[in-house]
Structure formats: C-alpha cells, structure tokens
Enzyme design. Structure first.
Site, mmCIF file in Angstrom:
data_model
loop_
_atom_site.group_PDB
_atom_site.id
_atom_site.type_symbol
_atom_site.label_atom_id
_atom_site.label_comp_id
_atom_site.label_asym_id
_atom_site.label_seq_id
_atom_site.Cartn_x
_atom_site.Cartn_y
_atom_site.Cartn_z
ATOM 1 N N ASP A 139 39.657 42.545 46.006
ATOM 2 C CA ASP A 139 39.484 41.142 46.415
ATOM 3 C C ASP A 139 38.034 40.948 46.836
ATOM 4 O OD1 ASP A 139 39.655 38.633 47.466
ATOM 5 O OD2 ASP A 139 40.913 39.179 49.159
ATOM 6 N N ASP A 152 32.121 51.172 52.927
ATOM 7 C CA ASP A 152 32.004 50.966 51.495
ATOM 8 C C ASP A 152 33.224 51.580 50.792
ATOM 9 O OD1 ASP A 152 30.421 50.476 49.036
ATOM 10 O OD2 ASP A 152 30.510 52.657 48.913
ATOM 11 N N ASP A 180 38.658 38.584 54.840
ATOM 12 C CA ASP A 180 39.150 37.320 55.400
ATOM 13 C C ASP A 180 40.625 37.403 55.787
ATOM 14 O OD1 ASP A 180 40.674 36.538 52.836
ATOM 15 O OD2 ASP A 180 38.631 36.735 52.111
ATOM 16 N N GLU A 204 36.625 46.933 54.029
ATOM 17 C CA GLU A 204 35.708 45.776 54.016
ATOM 18 C C GLU A 204 34.378 46.224 54.619
ATOM 19 O OE1 GLU A 204 35.569 42.177 53.334
ATOM 20 O OE2 GLU A 204 33.550 42.617 54.064
ATOM 21 N N GLN A 246 24.980 39.712 54.448
ATOM 22 C CA GLN A 246 25.005 38.465 53.664
ATOM 23 C C GLN A 246 24.888 37.224 54.562
ATOM 24 O OE1 GLN A 246 28.768 39.002 51.666
ATOM 25 N NE2 GLN A 246 29.703 39.715 53.575
ATOM 26 N N ASP A 250 31.609 37.810 43.905
ATOM 27 C CA ASP A 250 31.205 37.888 42.507
ATOM 28 C C ASP A 250 30.271 39.092 42.288
ATOM 29 O OD1 ASP A 250 32.588 35.577 41.662
ATOM 30 O OD2 ASP A 250 31.053 34.321 42.590
ATOM 31 N N HIS A 305 45.238 34.135 46.474
ATOM 32 C CA HIS A 305 45.790 35.300 47.190
ATOM 33 C C HIS A 305 47.193 35.663 46.699
ATOM 34 C CE1 HIS A 305 42.555 34.394 50.296
ATOM 35 N NE2 HIS A 305 42.297 35.586 49.824
HETATM 36 N N1 SPD Z 1 33.326 32.628 42.553
HETATM 37 C C1 SPD Z 1 33.928 32.984 43.800
HETATM 38 C C2 SPD Z 1 34.889 34.095 43.695
HETATM 39 C C3 SPD Z 1 35.357 34.526 45.042
HETATM 40 C C4 SPD Z 1 36.365 35.577 44.988
HETATM 41 N N2 SPD Z 1 36.611 36.180 46.278
HETATM 42 C C5 SPD Z 1 37.431 35.455 47.131
HETATM 43 C C6 SPD Z 1 37.791 36.195 48.365
HETATM 44 C C7 SPD Z 1 39.021 35.625 48.972
HETATM 45 N N3 SPD Z 1 39.741 36.585 49.716
#
Ligand code: SPD
Length: 275
Positions: free
Chosen positions: A155, A137, A86, A106, A31, A158, A62
């Site tokens: 977490d 994955d 993150d 992750e 990405q 989108d 969070h």
């Molecule tokens: N529309 C953005 C949604 C993002 C959700 N993920 C956030 C990751 C934070 N750990």
C-alpha cells in the site's frame, strides 16, 4: 479560505480539488506531508503534492487492495502491509477474525501519527492488539522474513523518489519469497492509461514468480484518471475469493459483482497486458 489544490502527477494531466482549510503541513524526515479539509471529499492526505487518500473515496481503494487477496487465501493468520501508515488497509485486514498478527512496515512515523489524529473514520486500528507497527524500510524486513505471511499488501505511494524501489523486480522477488505457499499479495499498481509500460513490466515480473498474476481496477475519483489498479500475485487464482464469505462489518465498495468486474480490462489495455 477556499483554494484549489492541483495535482500534476503527469506533465500532460492535472486534476484539482477545492480546499477549505489546511490542517497540517510539515516536512517530515522523508516527505512533505499535508492534511487538508476539502469542500467535497472530507479530509485528504497529500504527500509530496500527491493525494494519497480522502475520507470520501479511500474506502474503495482499501477494500479492493485488502479483500481481494484476503478472500482468495480464505482465513489468513499473518498479514504484512508495506507502507499503509495511514491505517486504512490495516482497518480492513483486522476485520478478519482469523488474523492473529498484522504487521505494518511504514517508513514514516509522522504518517501514522497525523493519520491517527485526523482520520477517526479508520477507527484507530493501531489499538488492536493484533496490529504491530514497524517503522522501517520494508526491503530489509522482507529479506529477514521468508515464507512468513499468507497475505502481503503493498500500500504505497507512487513510484517516485524513495518509493521507486517498491515497484522493482527486486521488490517483487522479496515479496513473493515472504509469502507462504499459496499465499497472495496485492500491490498498488497505478493507472492503465498513464502507466501502461510500468504495469506491463510488473506483470511480467509477477508472471515469472507466480502462477496466477492478474491486474484489477477500482474507481477512485481523487486519483489520476479517476481510479487506480492493483496487481494480484499468487499461485492461488483470485477467483477462489469469490467463494469466501465476507468478514463481518459493512463493505462500502466491494460486492460480488464488483469483485468479478474489477478484473475485466478495457480492450486496449487487456491486449497490452495479456496479448
Ligand atoms: N496516485 C496516488 C496513489 C496513492 C496510493 N497510495 C494510497 C495510500 C492509501 N493508504
């Protein structure tokens, strides 16, 4: 330099934040990853043009995605975070002394590396010996680990491109299968105004698998519509968490009133979801 970053997640809706400086900008194997210094929200991480978190308002996201299922379960020992490279969810999970292992699955190592470098406010949770990072994955990992985790946090980004599968019935099936009996999961579950149909599908899928699914919401100004929702998935009612003491350390967003109120839905959406 002072420029506007505009996110256009939906063709009919845009939002913008003012940026002071670009701190990192790279195409990873998966990405487009940017870290920017904003005027108001501190540093922000942007993936494929979509704001994932900012220093100023990530804590609500969070705390809500993590503590609602953790408190409902009580004293979870094994926790899985899907995505979450993150480290923001991991930081919250590790506040529980009951946690013996927190696995983070992750896909993109660069999200972990750049977050460690730029988001000191997460306190480098990776250095905690209970944290275990798997760069892979999540589907395969869930398949290999039935009935292993008391809490699962999804977490994710989108449901676009490679993340679309993480919002599918197949994923929810695997996730529920990976929970221990009475375990609980919470998933990033989008925005009631913009994503009504998707949330309804997910709720239906969750209803077929557990006794007490429920949708809840948090205000996060840098997300579309100013907030984001979560799906709670468990045979244990979320209300159990109202009786559990918070882990030590300071909450910034969650308190008992917010915990309850987060499950109250605006009437148009409550009708859509619960009938
Ligand atoms: N529309 C953005 C949604 C993002 C959700 N993920 C956030 C990751 C934070 N750990």
């Amino acid at each position: 330099m002072s420029i506007w970053f505009t996110e256009e997640l939906h063709p009919y809706y845009r939002k913008g934040i003012r940026i002071k400086k670009i701190l990192a900008d790279e195409q990873t194997q998966f990405q487009h990853l940017q870290i920017v210094e904003t005027e108001f929200f501190g540093k922000a991480m942007i993936l494929d043009g979509i704001i994932q978190l900012t220093e100023r308002d990530n804590i609500g996201y969070h705390e809500m995605i993590v503590h609602v299922p953790m408190l409902a379960v009580g004293k979870p020992k094994r926790v899985l975070i899907v995505g979450g490279g993150d480290g923001g969810s991991l930081q919250q999970v590790l506040r529980y002394p009951s946690v013996e292992e927190a696995v983070v699955c992750e896909l993109d190592q660069r999200v972990v590396d750049l977050s460690r470098e730029h988001f000191a406010s997460f306190g480098d949770p990776w250095a905690d010996p209970r944290a275990r990072l798997l760069v892979r994955d999540a589907f395969g990992f869930l398949e290999e680990n039935p009935a292993q985790f008391e809490v699962i946090i999804s977490d994710t980004t989108d449901p676009i491109g490679m993340a679309e599968r993480l919002f599918s019935d197949e994923f929810y099936k695997l996730m529920v299968r990976a929970l221990t009996p009475n375990g609980a999961a919470a998933t990033q579950c989008e925005q009631p105004f913009f994503d009504t149909e998707l949330i309804k599908q997910i709720y239906q899928s969750a209803q077929e698998k557990v006794k007490h699914p429920a949708y809840y919401y948090a205000n996060i100004p840098t997300y579309p519509g100013g907030g984001i929702g979560f799906m709670y998935i468990s045979d244990t009612p979320w209300e159990n968490g109202l009786k559990t003491p918070y882990p030590s350390g300071k909450n910034n967003y969650l308190n008992p009133e917010i915990h309850k109120a987060a499950f109250a839905l605006p009437e148009f959406f409550r009708k859509e979801l619960y009938g």
